[in-house]
Design a protein around this motif. Structure first.
Motif, PDB file in Angstrom:
ATOM      1  N   THR A   1       0.679  -0.957   0.277  1.00 20.56           N
ATOM      2  CA  THR A   1      -0.401   0.118   0.609  1.00 20.56           C
ATOM      3  C   THR A   1       1.288   1.538  -0.037  1.00 20.56           C
ATOM      4  OG1 THR A   1      -1.734  -1.335   1.169  1.00 20.56           O
ATOM      5  CG2 THR A   1      -1.955   1.231   1.346  1.00 20.56           C
ATOM      6  N   GLY A   2       2.215   0.631   0.497  1.00 17.65           N
ATOM      7  CA  GLY A   2       3.044   2.197   0.406  1.00 17.65           C
ATOM      8  C   GLY A   2       3.634   1.856  -1.188  1.00 17.65           C
ATOM      9  N   SER A   3       3.701   1.300  -1.924  1.00 18.88           N
ATOM     10  CA  SER A   3       3.921   1.444  -2.782  1.00 18.88           C
ATOM     11  C   SER A   3       4.219   2.603  -3.689  1.00 18.88           C
ATOM     12  CB  SER A   3       4.101   0.172  -3.879  1.00 18.88           C
ATOM     13  OG  SER A   3       2.562   0.431  -4.300  1.00 18.88           O
ATOM     14  N   MET A   4       4.437   4.081  -3.088  1.00 21.25           N
ATOM     15  CA  MET A   4       4.188   4.993  -4.093  1.00 21.25           C
ATOM     16  C   MET A   4       5.263   6.170  -4.800  1.00 21.25           C
ATOM     17  SD  MET A   4       2.572   6.543  -0.428  1.00 21.25           S
ATOM     18  CE  MET A   4       1.430   5.689   0.503  1.00 21.25           C
ATOM     19  N   VAL A   5       6.437   5.222  -4.051  1.00 24.07           N
ATOM     20  CA  VAL A   5       7.787   6.119  -4.758  1.00 24.07           C
ATOM     21  C   VAL A   5       8.143   5.480  -6.538  1.00 24.07           C
ATOM     22  CG1 VAL A   5       9.583   6.631  -4.612  1.00 24.07           C
ATOM     23  CG2 VAL A   5       8.172   6.353  -2.513  1.00 24.07           C
ATOM     24  N   ILE A   6       8.075   4.204  -6.711  1.00 29.82           N
ATOM     25  CA  ILE A   6       8.079   3.312  -7.981  1.00 29.82           C
ATOM     26  C   ILE A   6       7.713   4.289  -8.944  1.00 29.82           C
ATOM     27  CG2 ILE A   6       8.300   1.517  -9.000  1.00 29.82           C
ATOM     28  CD1 ILE A   6       8.772   0.080  -6.597  1.00 29.82           C
ATOM     29  N   PRO A   7       5.920   3.822  -9.072  1.00 29.20           N
ATOM     30  CA  PRO A   7       5.713   4.220 -10.581  1.00 29.20           C
ATOM     31  C   PRO A   7       6.048   6.155 -10.582  1.00 29.20           C
ATOM     32  CG  PRO A   7       4.107   4.303  -8.604  1.00 29.20           C
ATOM     33  CD  PRO A   7       5.784   3.589  -8.121  1.00 29.20           C
TER      34      PRO A   7
ATOM     35  N   ASP B   1       7.669  15.062  -1.592  1.00 29.78           N
ATOM     36  CA  ASP B   1       7.946  14.329  -0.037  1.00 29.78           C
ATOM     37  C   ASP B   1       6.750  13.850   0.592  1.00 29.78           C
ATOM     38  OD1 ASP B   1       9.979  16.548  -0.518  1.00 29.78           O
ATOM     39  OD2 ASP B   1       9.843  17.312   1.060  1.00 29.78           O
ATOM     40  N   TRP B   2       5.705  13.523   0.816  1.00 29.83           N
ATOM     41  CA  TRP B   2       4.982  13.035   1.011  1.00 29.83           C
ATOM     42  C   TRP B   2       5.072  11.443   0.836  1.00 29.83           C
ATOM     43  CZ3 TRP B   2       2.483  13.597   6.201  1.00 29.83           C
ATOM     44  CH2 TRP B   2       2.628  14.815   6.434  1.00 29.83           C
ATOM     45  N   ILE B   3       5.313  11.609  -0.256  1.00 31.40           N
ATOM     46  CA  ILE B   3       5.020  10.049  -1.070  1.00 31.40           C
ATOM     47  C   ILE B   3       6.170   9.384  -0.369  1.00 31.40           C
ATOM     48  CG2 ILE B   3       5.506   8.806  -3.153  1.00 31.40           C
ATOM     49  CD1 ILE B   3       3.969  10.901  -4.803  1.00 31.40           C
TER      50      ILE B   3
ATOM     51  N   LEU C   1      -3.496   7.289  -4.032  1.00 26.85           N
ATOM     52  CA  LEU C   1      -2.744   8.193  -3.047  1.00 26.85           C
ATOM     53  C   LEU C   1      -1.421   8.311  -3.830  1.00 26.85           C
ATOM     54  CD1 LEU C   1      -3.526   8.568   0.267  1.00 26.85           C
ATOM     55  CD2 LEU C   1      -2.276   6.802   0.577  1.00 26.85           C
ATOM     56  N   ALA C   2      -0.464   8.227  -3.510  1.00 23.21           N
ATOM     57  CA  ALA C   2       0.593   8.927  -4.001  1.00 23.21           C
ATOM     58  C   ALA C   2       0.390  10.211  -4.705  1.00 23.21           C
ATOM     59  CB  ALA C   2       1.695   8.303  -4.916  1.00 23.21           C
ATOM     60  N   GLY C   3      -1.043   9.982  -6.113  1.00 23.35           N
ATOM     61  CA  GLY C   3      -1.057  10.862  -7.043  1.00 23.35           C
ATOM     62  C   GLY C   3      -1.960  12.320  -6.319  1.00 23.35           C
ATOM     63  N   PHE C   4      -2.699  11.940  -4.887  1.00 25.52           N
ATOM     64  CA  PHE C   4      -2.884  12.873  -4.266  1.00 25.52           C
ATOM     65  C   PHE C   4      -1.983  13.711  -3.116  1.00 25.52           C
ATOM     66  CE2 PHE C   4      -4.779  13.581   0.016  1.00 25.52           C
ATOM     67  CZ  PHE C   4      -5.802  14.245  -0.443  1.00 25.52           C
ATOM     68  N   LEU C   5      -0.640  12.092  -3.224  1.00 23.41           N
ATOM     69  CA  LEU C   5       0.168  13.525  -2.181  1.00 23.41           C
ATOM     70  C   LEU C   5       1.079  14.742  -3.126  1.00 23.41           C
ATOM     71  CD1 LEU C   5       0.829  10.146   0.046  1.00 23.41           C
ATOM     72  CD2 LEU C   5      -0.482  12.288   0.886  1.00 23.41           C
ATOM     73  N   ALA C   6       1.076  13.773  -3.958  1.00 20.74           N
ATOM     74  CA  ALA C   6       2.070  14.922  -4.629  1.00 20.74           C
ATOM     75  C   ALA C   6       1.036  15.800  -5.635  1.00 20.74           C
ATOM     76  CB  ALA C   6       2.286  14.188  -6.187  1.00 20.74           C
TER      77      ALA C   6
ATOM     78  N   PRO D   1      13.824  12.280   0.554  1.00 18.86           N
ATOM     79  CA  PRO D   1      13.894  14.373   0.338  1.00 18.86           C
ATOM     80  C   PRO D   1      14.382  14.715   0.456  1.00 18.86           C
ATOM     81  CG  PRO D   1      11.559  12.760   1.730  1.00 18.86           C
ATOM     82  CD  PRO D   1      12.549  12.088   1.652  1.00 18.86           C
ATOM     83  N   ASN D   2      15.733  14.676   0.963  1.00 20.25           N
ATOM     84  CA  ASN D   2      17.005  15.686   1.230  1.00 20.25           C
ATOM     85  C   ASN D   2      17.500  15.281   0.357  1.00 20.25           C
ATOM     86  OD1 ASN D   2      15.441  16.159   4.047  1.00 20.25           O
ATOM     87  ND2 ASN D   2      16.320  14.632   5.190  1.00 20.25           N
TER      88      ASN D   2
END
Length: 401
Positions: A31-37, A170-172, A160-165, A100-101
């Motif tokens: 569910t946390g697979s936000m970074v890759i795509p 950074d939130w991703i 969810l990542a699309g929403f956070l982006a 993110p840093n």
């Protein structure tokens, strides 16, 4: 409707409690697979990297995945699958929080390599864990259940990542860290003192003598050739995670939210249909036949991207690509596990994971290079050609195996 419910019930019948629990852990993690795509878009839009730089950083992602897959298989045969999975989940958390840093090309490439090195030790250990807790006659179903959890998470994560982006990229990374931590906690609580369920698992845990006739995964010639074609398949198929999101953004002018939903649709299709599809084909066709058709269907899906229709056409293409994935990937794990002996499952699953991971070194760079210099149309023709070649390759080598 009643018949459909019965078919669903038959698809899941016989799966062990542990198989379901492993799937729950995988669901939380993925569910946390936000970074890759979104990593390619993050580097292009937020960090203003060039396409070759994006491809090289994604190549470091693949290089870390290769090293992690090999290391995970090696460690699993020596430390056991539980320890490898637990440490992998725990150690990825601080890396996601720190990412993110790192905003320069060199520093981000190094951190992405470190992230996937640690994260992908999880994959062969998890595959071995499924084999040891599943009933032997339901091994393909158990792998499909695990993949269903992966894809349910993948259908939630990108959306969810699309929403956070829309607020901050950074939130991703923070969302990925939270999911990895939650998965680690659940996994440790559930599996810390749980013994292998089936007979094969007990033998693996209790055996101390060296089994006779063990094959070396890295000297098993037919298996090596099989993994070469797995490499080619994944080189083409996993444009899904690198150039395809860029294509949606640059060629089709889609927003991050629209892209996240479309990528999530792929995971949704797999969640709904994979177990049904595997249940329908596993006793009617050989793994060889299924993999031939699945790889060819994925090639057709990429060819469809060169037809300039609207958004519904892109959803149809994604649905067909998902069918190709459902018919191919579960059986690669089954073939690898079946090829191994009692003492070499970690090595065999690690080698197969390595074949897929190795493609991620070259796939993003080649994809972004072709897109930048020759255009997306040539890229999708080339991708389809590689998949059709891999389909022919599976037809040849699986007949020998």
């Amino acid at each position: 409707m009643k018949k459909l419910i019965t078919i669903y019930g038959d698809s899941y019948r016989g799966l062990s409690t542990e198989a379901w629990l492993l799937a729950v852990v995988m669901l939380i993690n993925r569910t946390g697979s936000m970074v890759i795509p979104f990593l390619g878009m993050y580097m292009s839009s937020a960090l203003h990297f060039t396409k070759p730089q994006v491809g090289m950083v994604l190549g470091c992602f693949g290089l870390g995945s290769v090293c992690g897959s090999w290391l995970g298989g090696w460690l699993t045969d020596r430390l056991g699958n539980y320890r490898v999975q637990a440490y992998s989940l725990i150690l990825t958390v601080p890396i996601f929080l720190l990412l993110p840093n790192f905003k320069t090309f060199e520093s981000l490439a190094g951190m992405i390599f470190l992230l996937t090195l640690i994260a992908d030790t999880f994959r062969p250990a998890n595959s071995v864990s499924v084999a040891r807790y599943a009933k032997p006659e339901n091994l393909t179903k158990a792998y499909s259940l695990n993949r269903m959890a992966v894809n349910l998470g993948f259908s939630i994560g990108p959306a969810l990542a699309g929403f956070l982006a829309t607020f901050s990229y950074d939130w991703i990374f923070y969302g990925n860290a939270i999911a990895a931590l939650a998965a680690a906690i659940v996994f440790i609580i559930v599996f810390r003192n749980r013994a292998p369920r089936n007979k094969i698992g007990r033998l693996l845990k209790g055996a101390r003598n060296k089994a006779e006739g063990d094959r070396n995964a890295y000297l098993d010639t037919p298996f090596i050739i099989f993994n070469v074609f797995c490499f080619l398949f994944s080189m083409a198929f996993f444009q899904l995670l690198s150039t395809l999101p860029l294509f949606y953004k640059e060629a089709r002018m889609m927003s991050e939210g629209e892209i996240g939903i479309l990528l999530g649709f792929s995971g949704f299709c797999i969640v709904v249909f994979e177990m049904l599809l595997v249940h329908a084909v596993e006793h009617r066709f050989t793994p060889r036949q299924v993999m031939i058709y699945g790889t060819g269907i994925a090639g057709v899906a990429y060819l469809m991207l060169n037809v300039p229709y609207g958004l519904p056409w892109l959803y149809i293409s994604m649905f067909i690509l998902s069918i190709g994935e459902m018919l191919t990937l579960p059986f690669t794990a089954t073939i690898s596990a079946s090829r191994a002996s009692l003492k070499t499952q970690g090595a065999y699953m690690g080698f197969n994971s390595l074949a897929f991971a190795a493609a991620n070194i070259f796939s993003p760079y080649i994809g972004t290079y072709v897109a930048a210099h020759y255009g997306y149309e040539i890229l999708w023709f080339g991708t389809a050609a590689v998949l059709l070649f891999a389909s022919a390759g599976f037809a040849w080598i699986l007949k020998k195996m």
